[in-house]
Design a protein around this motif. Structure first.
Motif, PDB file in Angstrom:
ATOM      1  N   TYR A   1       0.837  -1.199   0.000  1.00 64.31           N
ATOM      2  CA  TYR A   1       0.000   0.000   0.000  1.00 64.31           C
ATOM      3  C   TYR A   1       0.874   1.252   0.000  1.00 64.31           C
ATOM      4  O   TYR A   1       0.632   2.190  -0.763  1.00 64.31           O
ATOM      5  CB  TYR A   1      -0.930  -0.021   1.219  1.00 64.31           C
ATOM      6  CG  TYR A   1      -2.053   0.961   1.135  1.00 64.31           C
ATOM      7  CD1 TYR A   1      -3.200   0.660   0.412  1.00 64.31           C
ATOM      8  CD2 TYR A   1      -1.983   2.186   1.779  1.00 64.31           C
ATOM      9  CE1 TYR A   1      -4.254   1.556   0.332  1.00 64.31           C
ATOM     10  CE2 TYR A   1      -3.024   3.093   1.710  1.00 64.31           C
ATOM     11  CZ  TYR A   1      -4.161   2.773   0.983  1.00 64.31           C
ATOM     12  OH  TYR A   1      -5.185   3.673   0.899  1.00 64.31           O
TER      13      TYR A   1
ATOM     14  N   GLY B   1      -8.784  -5.534  -9.249  1.00 69.16           N
ATOM     15  CA  GLY B   1      -8.137  -4.221  -9.214  1.00 69.16           C
ATOM     16  C   GLY B   1      -6.934  -4.140 -10.131  1.00 69.16           C
ATOM     17  O   GLY B   1      -6.726  -3.144 -10.815  1.00 69.16           O
ATOM     18  N   PHE B   2      -6.119  -5.203 -10.142  1.00 66.03           N
ATOM     19  CA  PHE B   2      -4.978  -5.246 -11.063  1.00 66.03           C
ATOM     20  C   PHE B   2      -5.459  -5.328 -12.501  1.00 66.03           C
ATOM     21  O   PHE B   2      -4.951  -4.633 -13.380  1.00 66.03           O
ATOM     22  CB  PHE B   2      -4.051  -6.428 -10.754  1.00 66.03           C
ATOM     23  CG  PHE B   2      -3.034  -6.144  -9.696  1.00 66.03           C
ATOM     24  CD1 PHE B   2      -2.039  -5.205  -9.901  1.00 66.03           C
ATOM     25  CD2 PHE B   2      -3.071  -6.822  -8.485  1.00 66.03           C
ATOM     26  CE1 PHE B   2      -1.089  -4.935  -8.922  1.00 66.03           C
ATOM     27  CE2 PHE B   2      -2.138  -6.567  -7.502  1.00 66.03           C
ATOM     28  CZ  PHE B   2      -1.143  -5.628  -7.716  1.00 66.03           C
TER      29      PHE B   2
ATOM     30  N   LEU C   1     -10.941  -9.372  -5.296  1.00 64.22           N
ATOM     31  CA  LEU C   1     -10.966  -7.921  -5.501  1.00 64.22           C
ATOM     32  C   LEU C   1      -9.591  -7.405  -5.904  1.00 64.22           C
ATOM     33  O   LEU C   1      -9.477  -6.547  -6.788  1.00 64.22           O
ATOM     34  CB  LEU C   1     -11.437  -7.243  -4.215  1.00 64.22           C
ATOM     35  CG  LEU C   1     -11.945  -5.825  -4.306  1.00 64.22           C
ATOM     36  CD1 LEU C   1     -13.154  -5.732  -5.216  1.00 64.22           C
ATOM     37  CD2 LEU C   1     -12.295  -5.305  -2.911  1.00 64.22           C
ATOM     38  N   LEU C   2      -8.542  -7.931  -5.299  1.00 66.57           N
ATOM     39  CA  LEU C   2      -7.174  -7.558  -5.650  1.00 66.57           C
ATOM     40  C   LEU C   2      -6.891  -7.894  -7.109  1.00 66.57           C
ATOM     41  O   LEU C   2      -6.339  -7.076  -7.862  1.00 66.57           O
ATOM     42  CB  LEU C   2      -6.190  -8.291  -4.733  1.00 66.57           C
ATOM     43  CG  LEU C   2      -4.717  -7.949  -4.859  1.00 66.57           C
ATOM     44  CD1 LEU C   2      -4.442  -6.561  -4.320  1.00 66.57           C
ATOM     45  CD2 LEU C   2      -3.885  -8.975  -4.104  1.00 66.57           C
TER      46      LEU C   2
ATOM     47  N   SER D   1      -7.551  -0.373 -11.386  1.00 66.71           N
ATOM     48  CA  SER D   1      -8.416   0.488 -10.584  1.00 66.71           C
ATOM     49  C   SER D   1      -7.785   0.761  -9.221  1.00 66.71           C
ATOM     50  O   SER D   1      -7.769  -0.118  -8.358  1.00 66.71           O
ATOM     51  CB  SER D   1      -9.783  -0.179 -10.394  1.00 66.71           C
ATOM     52  OG  SER D   1     -10.544   0.515  -9.448  1.00 66.71           O
ATOM     53  N   PRO D   2      -7.273   1.976  -9.000  1.00 68.97           N
ATOM     54  CA  PRO D   2      -6.626   2.298  -7.725  1.00 68.97           C
ATOM     55  C   PRO D   2      -7.537   2.119  -6.506  1.00 68.97           C
ATOM     56  O   PRO D   2      -7.090   1.612  -5.480  1.00 68.97           O
ATOM     57  CB  PRO D   2      -6.217   3.767  -7.881  1.00 68.97           C
ATOM     58  CG  PRO D   2      -6.105   3.975  -9.346  1.00 68.97           C
ATOM     59  CD  PRO D   2      -7.154   3.088  -9.953  1.00 68.97           C
ATOM     60  N   LEU D   3      -8.799   2.504  -6.615  1.00 65.55           N
ATOM     61  CA  LEU D   3      -9.695   2.354  -5.474  1.00 65.55           C
ATOM     62  C   LEU D   3      -9.938   0.885  -5.147  1.00 65.55           C
ATOM     63  O   LEU D   3      -9.921   0.479  -3.977  1.00 65.55           O
ATOM     64  CB  LEU D   3     -11.026   3.074  -5.717  1.00 65.55           C
ATOM     65  CG  LEU D   3     -12.035   2.970  -4.572  1.00 65.55           C
ATOM     66  CD1 LEU D   3     -11.461   3.562  -3.285  1.00 65.55           C
ATOM     67  CD2 LEU D   3     -13.339   3.660  -4.950  1.00 65.55           C
ATOM     68  N   THR D   4     -10.129   0.068  -6.183  1.00 63.77           N
ATOM     69  CA  THR D   4     -10.336  -1.365  -5.969  1.00 63.77           C
ATOM     70  C   THR D   4      -9.099  -1.988  -5.328  1.00 63.77           C
ATOM     71  O   THR D   4      -9.211  -2.788  -4.395  1.00 63.77           O
ATOM     72  CB  THR D   4     -10.674  -2.060  -7.310  1.00 63.77           C
ATOM     73  OG1 THR D   4     -11.808  -1.412  -7.882  1.00 63.77           O
ATOM     74  CG2 THR D   4     -10.960  -3.531  -7.121  1.00 63.77           C
ATOM     75  N   LEU D   5      -7.925  -1.617  -5.809  1.00 65.87           N
ATOM     76  CA  LEU D   5      -6.679  -2.106  -5.212  1.00 65.87           C
ATOM     77  C   LEU D   5      -6.557  -1.658  -3.761  1.00 65.87           C
ATOM     78  O   LEU D   5      -6.174  -2.442  -2.890  1.00 65.87           O
ATOM     79  CB  LEU D   5      -5.469  -1.615  -6.003  1.00 65.87           C
ATOM     80  CG  LEU D   5      -5.136  -2.381  -7.262  1.00 65.87           C
ATOM     81  CD1 LEU D   5      -4.045  -1.677  -8.042  1.00 65.87           C
ATOM     82  CD2 LEU D   5      -4.710  -3.799  -6.920  1.00 65.87           C
ATOM     83  N   SER D   6      -6.875  -0.413  -3.496  1.00 64.53           N
ATOM     84  CA  SER D   6      -6.799   0.104  -2.125  1.00 64.53           C
ATOM     85  C   SER D   6      -7.678  -0.712  -1.187  1.00 64.53           C
ATOM     86  O   SER D   6      -7.247  -1.127  -0.112  1.00 64.53           O
ATOM     87  CB  SER D   6      -7.242   1.571  -2.064  1.00 64.53           C
ATOM     88  OG  SER D   6      -6.295   2.404  -2.665  1.00 64.53           O
TER      89      SER D   6
ATOM     90  N   ALA E   1      -8.849  -3.732  -1.525  1.00 64.26           N
ATOM     91  CA  ALA E   1      -8.348  -5.102  -1.380  1.00 64.26           C
ATOM     92  C   ALA E   1      -7.134  -5.164  -0.455  1.00 64.26           C
ATOM     93  O   ALA E   1      -7.064  -6.035   0.427  1.00 64.26           O
ATOM     94  CB  ALA E   1      -8.004  -5.684  -2.749  1.00 64.26           C
TER      95      ALA E   1
END
Length: 134
Positions: free
Chosen positions: A34, A85-86, A81-82, A90-95, A97
């Motif tokens: 993160y 996100g990758f 979700l991780l 998607s930064p929000l999805t990665l965040s 996760a």
């Protein structure tokens, strides 16, 4: 193995230590990832304890509470979700996760395992709370 662990299926001894160290490793790894990609620490602070809202399901009954809590504290949804996100960049999805996985990691490191329907204090890592000493 003690009688209580046999009844609940709780991990004991070296296995319990390894599971808790895995949790600590997950927590530290997710926090470092993160930080490395520059996630917002405000978002981290706001979302870190969100999975614990699942314990409110225990207001219904222990069986439903355990089901909801375990769904929020299993690796399955945040890992999916991780991956999403990758895949979507998607930064929000990665965040979300990474924060979710960090939360699960610290919970496991502290001994808050997945719950049995016997009650909130019965986990796969052993009993927690006041009833532990009873």
């Amino acid at each position: 193995m003690d009688e209580e662990a046999a009844e609940t299926g709780a991990a004991t001894g070296g296995v319990n230590i390894v599971l808790r160290l895995e949790g600590l490793t997950l927590f530290l790894s997710m926090v470092m990832l993160y930080a490395a990609w520059g996630g917002s620490w405000l978002v981290f602070a706001l979302l870190f304890f969100a999975p614990d809202l699942s314990f409110l399901a225990y207001l219904s009954d222990a069986r439903f509470g355990a089901l909801v809590y375990n769904a929020a504290h299993s690796y399955m949804a945040p890992v999916m979700l991780l991956t999403l996100g990758f895949g979507l960049a998607s930064p929000l999805t990665l965040s979300i996760a990474l924060i979710w996985l960090a939360h699960i990691g610290i919970d496991r490191a502290l001994g808050y395992g997945l719950k049995y329907s016997a009650g909130f204090g019965f986990t796969h890592l052993g009993r927690i709370g006041r009833q532990r000493s009873a």
